[in-house]
Write an enzyme that holds these catalytic residues in place. Sequence first.
Site, mmCIF file in Angstrom:
data_model
loop_
_atom_site.group_PDB
_atom_site.id
_atom_site.type_symbol
_atom_site.label_atom_id
_atom_site.label_comp_id
_atom_site.label_asym_id
_atom_site.label_seq_id
_atom_site.Cartn_x
_atom_site.Cartn_y
_atom_site.Cartn_z
ATOM 1 N N HIS A 210 -20.837 -10.838 -4.337
ATOM 2 C CA HIS A 210 -22.017 -10.084 -4.768
ATOM 3 C C HIS A 210 -22.149 -8.770 -4.013
ATOM 4 O O HIS A 210 -22.226 -8.741 -2.787
ATOM 5 C CB HIS A 210 -23.300 -10.901 -4.570
ATOM 6 C CG HIS A 210 -24.512 -10.180 -5.082
ATOM 7 N ND1 HIS A 210 -24.935 -10.269 -6.388
ATOM 8 C CD2 HIS A 210 -25.348 -9.296 -4.483
ATOM 9 C CE1 HIS A 210 -25.990 -9.497 -6.565
ATOM 10 N NE2 HIS A 210 -26.261 -8.896 -5.423
ATOM 11 N N HIS B 160 -20.822 -3.849 -11.551
ATOM 12 C CA HIS B 160 -19.955 -4.095 -12.705
ATOM 13 C C HIS B 160 -19.502 -2.772 -13.284
ATOM 14 O O HIS B 160 -20.196 -1.765 -13.180
ATOM 15 C CB HIS B 160 -20.665 -4.925 -13.778
ATOM 16 C CG HIS B 160 -21.990 -4.374 -14.204
ATOM 17 N ND1 HIS B 160 -23.143 -4.545 -13.462
ATOM 18 C CD2 HIS B 160 -22.341 -3.652 -15.296
ATOM 19 C CE1 HIS B 160 -24.145 -3.944 -14.085
ATOM 20 N NE2 HIS B 160 -23.695 -3.382 -15.187
HETATM 21 P P1 5GP Z 1 -26.073 -2.428 -17.024
HETATM 22 O O1 5GP Z 1 -27.154 -1.926 -17.939
HETATM 23 O O2 5GP Z 1 -26.668 -3.151 -15.814
HETATM 24 O O3 5GP Z 1 -25.079 -1.414 -16.635
HETATM 25 O O4 5GP Z 1 -25.267 -3.482 -17.874
HETATM 26 C C1 5GP Z 1 -25.514 -4.854 -17.897
HETATM 27 C C2 5GP Z 1 -24.746 -5.406 -19.051
HETATM 28 O O5 5GP Z 1 -24.668 -6.814 -18.894
HETATM 29 C C3 5GP Z 1 -25.384 -5.149 -20.417
HETATM 30 O O6 5GP Z 1 -24.457 -4.436 -21.245
HETATM 31 C C4 5GP Z 1 -25.677 -6.542 -20.946
HETATM 32 O O7 5GP Z 1 -25.463 -6.654 -22.343
HETATM 33 C C5 5GP Z 1 -24.742 -7.426 -20.149
HETATM 34 N N1 5GP Z 1 -25.215 -8.762 -19.911
HETATM 35 C C6 5GP Z 1 -26.437 -9.128 -19.437
HETATM 36 N N2 5GP Z 1 -26.511 -10.464 -19.312
HETATM 37 C C7 5GP Z 1 -25.320 -10.949 -19.710
HETATM 38 C C8 5GP Z 1 -24.783 -12.284 -19.803
HETATM 39 O O8 5GP Z 1 -25.421 -13.282 -19.491
HETATM 40 N N3 5GP Z 1 -23.512 -12.411 -20.257
HETATM 41 C C9 5GP Z 1 -22.755 -11.315 -20.610
HETATM 42 N N4 5GP Z 1 -21.519 -11.553 -21.052
HETATM 43 N N5 5GP Z 1 -23.226 -10.053 -20.533
HETATM 44 C C10 5GP Z 1 -24.488 -9.885 -20.100
HETATM 45 ZN ZN ZN Z 2 -24.334 -11.412 -7.955
#
Ligand code: 5GP
Ligand code: ZN
Length: 111
Positions: A46, A97
């Site tokens: 993490h 990520h």
């Molecule tokens: P951020 O907006 O933080 O850059 O992107 C987070 C991403 O994580 C989003 O595109 C969202 O769709 C994805 N995401 C959130 N929860 C989950 C999950 O439980 N599983 C998967 N595969 N993707 C997720």
């Molecule tokens: Zn984490």
Amino acid sequence: MDDCIFCKIAAGEIPATVVYEDDAVIAFDDLNPQAPVHTLVIPKAHHAHIVDGVPAETLAAMVHAIQEVARIKGLDEGFRVIANTGEAAGQTVHHFHMHVLGGKPLGENLV
Ligand code: 5GP
Ligand code: ZN
């Protein structure tokens, strides 16, 4: 880390469509894809974001995983890598990520 959804995916406690995995990182398809290919690459350890003490070897493993995702998904025409960092950049999951997006022309604009 408790209550971190991506830690749970890394631990196999929440299902995900895994594209690539090694000791340090895991890549899985985004639940809400923004392009025909939308895969997330995360470190198994993490870290809240890219400037949260991520070791150089972890960053190298993530770049290698991105290369593997591009190969596995056949992103020969090109792809985009994005790391939303912090609230102002729209980061919603606070486990570092990188988004790998492709499978269609993405245009020239970043935002
Ligand atoms: P951020 O907006 O933080 O850059 O992107 C987070 C991403 O994580 C989003 O595109 C969202 O769709 C994805 N995401 C959130 N929860 C989950 C999950 O439980 N599983 C998967 N595969 N993707 C997720
Ligand atoms: Zn984490």
